[in-house]
Motif scaffolding. Structure first.
Motif, PDB file in Angstrom:
ATOM      1  N   PHE C  76      -7.873 -16.134  -3.038  1.00 12.95           N
ATOM      2  CA  PHE C  76      -7.144 -14.901  -3.344  1.00 12.95           C
ATOM      3  C   PHE C  76      -7.877 -14.120  -4.445  1.00 12.95           C
ATOM      4  O   PHE C  76      -8.078 -12.906  -4.342  1.00 12.95           O
ATOM      5  CB  PHE C  76      -5.713 -15.230  -3.768  1.00 12.95           C
ATOM      6  N   ALA C  79     -11.002 -12.661  -2.966  1.00 11.45           N
ATOM      7  CA  ALA C  79     -10.684 -11.575  -2.030  1.00 11.45           C
ATOM      8  C   ALA C  79     -10.350 -10.292  -2.797  1.00 11.45           C
ATOM      9  O   ALA C  79     -10.752  -9.195  -2.410  1.00 11.45           O
ATOM     10  CB  ALA C  79      -9.521 -11.986  -1.121  1.00 11.45           C
ATOM     11  N   CYS C  80      -9.628 -10.456  -3.911  1.00 12.97           N
ATOM     12  CA  CYS C  80      -9.323  -9.283  -4.739  1.00 12.97           C
ATOM     13  C   CYS C  80     -10.606  -8.708  -5.342  1.00 12.97           C
ATOM     14  O   CYS C  80     -10.777  -7.489  -5.408  1.00 12.97           O
ATOM     15  CB  CYS C  80      -8.342  -9.648  -5.857  1.00 12.97           C
ATOM     16  N   HIS C  82     -13.563  -8.933  -4.080  1.00 13.37           N
ATOM     17  CA  HIS C  82     -14.247  -8.266  -2.956  1.00 13.37           C
ATOM     18  C   HIS C  82     -13.674  -6.862  -2.770  1.00 13.37           C
ATOM     19  O   HIS C  82     -14.417  -5.885  -2.664  1.00 13.37           O
ATOM     20  CB  HIS C  82     -14.073  -9.083  -1.675  1.00 13.37           C
ATOM     21  N   ALA C  83     -12.333  -6.762  -2.753  1.00 12.22           N
ATOM     22  CA  ALA C  83     -11.693  -5.465  -2.530  1.00 12.22           C
ATOM     23  C   ALA C  83     -12.080  -4.487  -3.637  1.00 12.22           C
ATOM     24  O   ALA C  83     -12.495  -3.348  -3.375  1.00 12.22           O
ATOM     25  CB  ALA C  83     -10.178  -5.637  -2.469  1.00 12.22           C
ATOM     26  N   PHE C  87     -14.195  -1.112  -2.937  1.00 11.54           N
ATOM     27  CA  PHE C  87     -13.611   0.222  -3.106  1.00 11.54           C
ATOM     28  C   PHE C  87     -14.316   1.018  -4.200  1.00 11.54           C
ATOM     29  O   PHE C  87     -14.477   2.239  -4.084  1.00 11.54           O
ATOM     30  CB  PHE C  87     -12.112   0.106  -3.438  1.00 11.54           C
ATOM     31  N   HIS C 112      -8.504   4.795  -1.793  1.00 11.55           N
ATOM     32  CA  HIS C 112      -8.676   3.437  -1.264  1.00 11.55           C
ATOM     33  C   HIS C 112      -7.719   2.455  -1.946  1.00 11.55           C
ATOM     34  O   HIS C 112      -7.070   1.648  -1.285  1.00 11.55           O
ATOM     35  CB  HIS C 112     -10.124   2.974  -1.426  1.00 11.55           C
ATOM     36  N   ILE C 115      -4.201   3.018  -0.635  1.00  9.43           N
ATOM     37  CA  ILE C 115      -3.963   2.434   0.694  1.00  9.43           C
ATOM     38  C   ILE C 115      -3.854   0.911   0.582  1.00  9.43           C
ATOM     39  O   ILE C 115      -2.971   0.290   1.181  1.00  9.43           O
ATOM     40  CB  ILE C 115      -5.096   2.831   1.674  1.00  9.43           C
ATOM     41  N   TRP C 116      -4.744   0.335  -0.230  1.00 12.57           N
ATOM     42  CA  TRP C 116      -4.728  -1.121  -0.438  1.00 12.57           C
ATOM     43  C   TRP C 116      -3.350  -1.567  -0.944  1.00 12.57           C
ATOM     44  O   TRP C 116      -2.717  -2.462  -0.393  1.00 12.57           O
ATOM     45  CB  TRP C 116      -5.834  -1.500  -1.443  1.00 12.57           C
ATOM     46  N   VAL C 119      -0.600  -0.985   1.816  1.00 17.51           N
ATOM     47  CA  VAL C 119      -0.661  -1.989   2.885  1.00 17.51           C
ATOM     48  C   VAL C 119      -0.101  -3.319   2.390  1.00 17.51           C
ATOM     49  O   VAL C 119       0.704  -3.972   3.068  1.00 17.51           O
ATOM     50  CB  VAL C 119      -2.131  -2.166   3.373  1.00 17.51           C
ATOM     51  N   SER C 120      -0.500  -3.714   1.179  1.00 16.61           N
ATOM     52  CA  SER C 120      -0.054  -4.998   0.635  1.00 16.61           C
ATOM     53  C   SER C 120       1.451  -5.003   0.429  1.00 16.61           C
ATOM     54  O   SER C 120       2.137  -5.974   0.769  1.00 16.61           O
ATOM     55  CB  SER C 120      -0.767  -5.275  -0.695  1.00 16.61           C
ATOM     56  N   ALA C 123       3.360  -5.190   3.713  1.00 16.58           N
ATOM     57  CA  ALA C 123       3.298  -6.548   4.270  1.00 16.58           C
ATOM     58  C   ALA C 123       4.278  -7.464   3.554  1.00 16.58           C
ATOM     59  O   ALA C 123       5.004  -8.234   4.192  1.00 16.58           O
ATOM     60  CB  ALA C 123       1.874  -7.090   4.172  1.00 16.58           C
ATOM     61  N   LEU C 124       4.309  -7.363   2.231  1.00 22.58           N
ATOM     62  CA  LEU C 124       5.202  -8.232   1.455  1.00 22.58           C
ATOM     63  C   LEU C 124       6.668  -7.915   1.734  1.00 22.58           C
ATOM     64  O   LEU C 124       7.491  -8.821   1.908  1.00 22.58           O
ATOM     65  CB  LEU C 124       4.911  -8.076  -0.045  1.00 22.58           C
ATOM     66  N   MET C 127       7.648  -9.163   5.132  1.00 24.27           N
ATOM     67  CA  MET C 127       7.801 -10.616   5.076  1.00 24.27           C
ATOM     68  C   MET C 127       9.174 -10.982   4.522  1.00 24.27           C
ATOM     69  O   MET C 127       9.828 -11.917   4.990  1.00 24.27           O
ATOM     70  CB  MET C 127       6.735 -11.204   4.158  1.00 24.27           C
ATOM     71  N   GLY C 128       9.591 -10.252   3.497  1.00 25.91           N
ATOM     72  CA  GLY C 128      10.861 -10.548   2.845  1.00 25.91           C
ATOM     73  C   GLY C 128      12.060 -10.151   3.693  1.00 25.91           C
ATOM     74  O   GLY C 128      13.074 -10.844   3.724  1.00 25.91           O
TER      75      GLY C 128
END
Lengths: 248, 115, 130
Positions: C76, C79-80, C82-83, C87, C112, C115-116, C119-120, C123-124, C127-128
């Motif tokens: 994680f 990945a952050c 990387h993002a 960007f 960017h 949007i990131w 999107v996150s 998704a969260l 999920m909830g």
């Protein structure tokens, strides 16, 4: 005017007597508003006339006084002593280039690469003088103007690890200048330059470290130019291979 | 002086880099951390819910796009990184990393279509 | 006068130790290892899902184990990174004309990140809720 005593560690190399470079130290009484180049000139004038280095304009225009100052590729005329803490400054010739003598490096490889990308306008169609000038809008000028600022100081080559690892790489400045002419509305030479740019040793040797743009004294941003050319070359490739009927 | 064929994989690298930058962090956060730690409840990723979720063809295509492009992004970047770490056997490295990406792309495709 | 240029060799496997800028670059590059491992793990999960409820339960038990959670925590982080690194350089590759100039870089980067985040968040929330 306050005076500041600084020790300069200078890498020396005399091809006639030395097998490898060595460090010589000079104690220089510096003025606070000096740049590194002033101190080197002081050494040359007062301490050691044998020291060799290149310089000319003293105002970040000629691009000849690039050196490693404390390990960072820098124009020594733009390196103000007040920005350096401590009492020792190390000066070495630009890294990734062979040393000719002292702080002077061999330029041959860069010159060859620069000419290989045809950094000049190749008109789409020659037109006689009577037909008037090639006109350009401010928008069209803005498109490439940033890349015209390059002064060929080669700091970007000294910063680029990929050039250091593989000197076949065309390198940042030559590619930025390629981009400059490709983007010029008066130019029609892109397909000729692509022969060099689209090779492995062209844009594809770049891994976007971005160091070139960070050290550039003129904010040219070669890294950006190279990424834009990678995208354009990729579009070219897909058009050429997936839509062959479009022709080259 | 031949033009390079790098654009094939570079196109995938750039696409995968962009898509994974947007979605990979939150995907890892949800599937690797929050769900296993029970934040969304016991059956957040139960068999029934997952198969129902993956029955939509939009989800199938989206997930495959993310997984496959990210795998190719990583493969290409790792090829360059191997060179950066001083490994000079580029053709073997390329076969290895692209082989890995290709193999898992096929497995992902097969599994998603079969669910 | 004869020439005898001196070539300073670059250490092939340790060059990036020379300065922080190169180390940050290498950190960015190794993010790909974690992205690849995560996606490979996810692919195995898809295979388990295809194989039926029992296999899927085993997979879920696997990702809930401590080593798996530790791996995902590290992944994680990478990945952050990387993002962020991806960007932050988008304006270099992407020049968008605006009048006689270009759209400022910070707007491209900001979009960017926006949007990131969006999107996150979506998704969260999904999920909830679902």
């Amino acid at each position: 005017m306050s005076e500041r005593q600084i020790t300069f560690e200078v890498l020396r190399y005399n091809p006639e007597t030395d097998d490898k470079p060595w460090v010589q130290t000079y104690a220089v009484p510096c003025q606070e508003e000096w740049v590194v180049l002033d101190a080197i000139n002081y050494i040359k004038d007062h301490l050691d006339t044998s020291l060799s280095y290149r310089w000319s304009c003293h105002m970040a225009v000629c691009g000849s006084c690039g050196m490693m100052v404390n390990g960072e590729p820098t124009l020594s005329c733009k390196a103000f002593l007040r920005d350096y803490k401590g009492n020792t400054i190390r000066v070495e010739p630009l890294t990734h280039f062979p040393i000719e003598r002292d702080l002077v490096v061999v330029l041959d490889d860069f010159m060859e690469k620069l000419t290989s990308v045809k950094p000049y306008i190749i008109p789409k169609k020659e037109k006689p003088v009577e037909e008037g000038e090639y006109k350009q809008t401010p928008r069209q000028l803005k498109n490439y103007k940033q890349y015209t600022m390059c002064i060929n100081c080669m700091l970007c080559y000294a910063a680029c690890p990929q050039y250091g690892l593989n000197d076949e790489f065309i390198g940042p400045a030559a590619l930025a200048l390629t981009h400059r002419y490709n983007l010029d509305s008066r130019d029609g030479g892109r397909s000729q330059r692509q022969e060099v740019v689209a090779q492995h040793e062209g844009v594809w040797e770049c891994s976007f470290v971005g160091a070139c743009s960070e050290v550039c004294p003129k904010d040219v941003d070669p890294a950006g130019a190279i990424q834009q050319m990678k995208i354009a070359s990729t579009v070219d490739w897909y058009l050429e291979h997936l839509m062959p009927w479009r022709g080259k | 002086m031949a033009k390079s064929n790098k654009p094939i994989v570079w196109g995938l690298f750039a696409a995968g880099g962009t898509i994974s930058a947007f979605v990979a962090p939150v995907m890892i956060l949800i599937t690797g951390l929050l769900v296993p730690l029970g934040v969304f409840g016991e059956d957040a990723m139960s068999y029934e819910r997952m198969t129902a979720f993956l029955s939509h063809w939009i989800v199938k295509i989206g997930l495959l796009g993310i997984v496959i492009l990210t795998l190719w992004h990583a493969a290409h970047r790792l090829r360059i990184t191997a060179h950066d770490f001083g490994i000079r056997n580029d053709s073997t490295i390329a076969m290895g990393v692209y082989g890995f990406a290709g193999l898992f792309s096929v497995i992902a495709l097969f599994a998603v279509l079969a669910i | 006068m004869s020439r005898k240029p001196y070539v300073r060799e670059v250490p092939k496997a340790t060059w990036y130790m020379r300065n922080g800028r190169y180390l940050r670059y290498m950190a960015r590059e190794v993010t790909c290892i974690f992205l690849a491992l995560y996606m490979a793990g996810l692919t195995i999960g898809l295979v388990r899902l295809m194989q039926g409820p029992d296999k899927w339960e085993t997979y879920l038990a696997g990702v809930s184990s401590t080593p798996a959670v530790i791996f995902h925590l590290i992944a994680f982080g990478f990945a952050c990174y990387h993002a962020k690194s991806w960007f932050d350089v988008t304006p270099k590759a992407m020049r968008i004309p605006q009048g006689n100039d270009f759209v400022p870089g910070r707007i491209i980067v900001g979009t960017h990140y926006g949007i990131w985040g969006g999107v996150s968040l979506v998704a969260l929330v999904l999920m909830g809720v679902l």
